[in-house]
Motif scaffolding. Sequence first.
Motif, PDB file in Angstrom:
ATOM      1  N   CYS A   1      45.128  37.270  46.434  1.00 46.11           N
ATOM      2  CA  CYS A   1      44.978  36.629  45.135  1.00 46.11           C
ATOM      3  C   CYS A   1      46.263  36.732  44.335  1.00 46.11           C
ATOM      4  CB  CYS A   1      43.844  37.303  44.348  1.00 46.11           C
ATOM      5  SG  CYS A   1      42.232  37.167  45.137  1.00 46.11           S
TER       6      CYS A   1
ATOM      7  N   PRO B   1      40.924  37.428  32.955  1.00 45.97           N
ATOM      8  CA  PRO B   1      39.775  38.302  33.203  1.00 45.97           C
ATOM      9  C   PRO B   1      38.425  37.599  33.207  1.00 45.97           C
ATOM     10  CG  PRO B   1      40.598  38.630  30.981  1.00 45.97           C
ATOM     11  CD  PRO B   1      41.562  37.707  31.669  1.00 45.97           C
TER      12      PRO B   1
ATOM     13  N   CYS C   1      34.178  38.871  33.564  1.00 45.09           N
ATOM     14  CA  CYS C   1      33.223  39.972  33.602  1.00 45.09           C
ATOM     15  C   CYS C   1      32.157  39.605  34.622  1.00 45.09           C
ATOM     16  CB  CYS C   1      32.610  40.174  32.216  1.00 45.09           C
ATOM     17  SG  CYS C   1      31.410  41.516  32.160  1.00 45.09           S
ATOM     18  N   GLY C   2      31.972  40.444  35.610  1.00 41.22           N
ATOM     19  CA  GLY C   2      30.976  40.189  36.642  1.00 41.22           C
ATOM     20  C   GLY C   2      29.582  40.583  36.185  1.00 41.22           C
TER      21      GLY C   2
ATOM     22  N   TYR D   1      37.001  42.064  36.259  1.00 43.95           N
ATOM     23  CA  TYR D   1      37.892  41.656  37.352  1.00 43.95           C
ATOM     24  C   TYR D   1      39.086  40.952  36.721  1.00 43.95           C
ATOM     25  CZ  TYR D   1      33.888  42.676  40.289  1.00 43.95           C
ATOM     26  OH  TYR D   1      32.843  43.317  40.927  1.00 43.95           O
ATOM     27  N   SER D   2      40.287  41.197  37.247  1.00 48.05           N
ATOM     28  CA  SER D   2      41.498  40.615  36.667  1.00 48.05           C
ATOM     29  C   SER D   2      41.482  39.093  36.704  1.00 48.05           C
ATOM     30  CB  SER D   2      42.734  41.125  37.392  1.00 48.05           C
ATOM     31  OG  SER D   2      42.868  42.509  37.166  1.00 48.05           O
ATOM     32  N   ASN D   3      40.841  38.538  37.707  1.00 47.58           N
ATOM     33  CA  ASN D   3      40.687  37.084  37.773  1.00 47.58           C
ATOM     34  C   ASN D   3      39.533  36.741  38.722  1.00 47.58           C
ATOM     35  OD1 ASN D   3      41.837  37.021  40.485  1.00 47.58           O
ATOM     36  ND2 ASN D   3      43.853  37.216  39.518  1.00 47.58           N
ATOM     37  N   GLU D   4      39.181  35.484  38.740  1.00 45.60           N
ATOM     38  CA  GLU D   4      38.045  35.016  39.542  1.00 45.60           C
ATOM     39  C   GLU D   4      38.271  35.242  41.033  1.00 45.60           C
ATOM     40  OE1 GLU D   4      35.261  31.002  39.790  1.00 45.60           O
ATOM     41  OE2 GLU D   4      37.264  30.870  38.937  1.00 45.60           O
TER      42      GLU D   4
ATOM     43  N   LEU E   1      39.843  37.689  42.466  1.00 46.13           N
ATOM     44  CA  LEU E   1      39.569  39.085  42.815  1.00 46.13           C
ATOM     45  C   LEU E   1      38.066  39.372  42.878  1.00 46.13           C
ATOM     46  CD1 LEU E   1      42.404  40.913  40.897  1.00 46.13           C
ATOM     47  CD2 LEU E   1      42.135  40.687  43.364  1.00 46.13           C
ATOM     48  N   LEU E   2      37.290  38.714  42.014  1.00 46.69           N
ATOM     49  CA  LEU E   2      35.842  38.850  42.094  1.00 46.69           C
ATOM     50  C   LEU E   2      35.359  38.329  43.450  1.00 46.69           C
ATOM     51  CD1 LEU E   2      33.195  38.296  39.449  1.00 46.69           C
ATOM     52  CD2 LEU E   2      32.975  37.035  41.551  1.00 46.69           C
TER      53      LEU E   2
ATOM     54  N   GLN F   1      36.334  40.804  46.215  1.00 52.55           N
ATOM     55  CA  GLN F   1      35.443  41.973  46.247  1.00 52.55           C
ATOM     56  C   GLN F   1      34.081  41.609  46.826  1.00 52.55           C
ATOM     57  OE1 GLN F   1      36.081  45.226  45.627  1.00 52.55           O
ATOM     58  NE2 GLN F   1      38.202  44.585  45.444  1.00 52.55           N
ATOM     59  N   ASN F   2      33.569  40.433  46.491  1.00 50.73           N
ATOM     60  CA  ASN F   2      32.302  39.989  47.084  1.00 50.73           C
ATOM     61  C   ASN F   2      32.412  39.923  48.600  1.00 50.73           C
ATOM     62  OD1 ASN F   2      30.605  39.739  44.868  1.00 50.73           O
ATOM     63  ND2 ASN F   2      31.171  37.619  44.468  1.00 50.73           N
TER      64      ASN F   2
END
Length: 96
Positions: free
Chosen positions: A44, A50, A52-53, A59-62, A64-65, A68-69
């Motif tokens: 990424c 940012p 919020c999940g 998460y710093s950006n989408e 990274l979310l 992680q998923n």
Amino acid sequence: MKATGVFLLLCLALCSYPGNTEPDGAAHTGTEAACGNYDLKKGCAKIFDPVCGTDNILYSNECLLCFQNLQRNTNVHIKKRGKCQEPSPRSDSTQN
């Protein structure tokens, strides 16, 4: 008899709805991240945008979310764009 059959079919349909099968239900609130827009194999970008999940993690950006998923085999959605709500300040019970 017909009414009972219709009622049972309706109950069966509602019970098998995918949104009701997840124990915490939190993963399906919010907006699904557009993970198809990112090449997660390349990583990424280091851009701070940012999100919020639904797990209340910032998460710093989408991307990274999404990453992680993929890594954790989860399905966290975007609760909101921007920082997660900060916890309310603790009340100070110390009195002079």
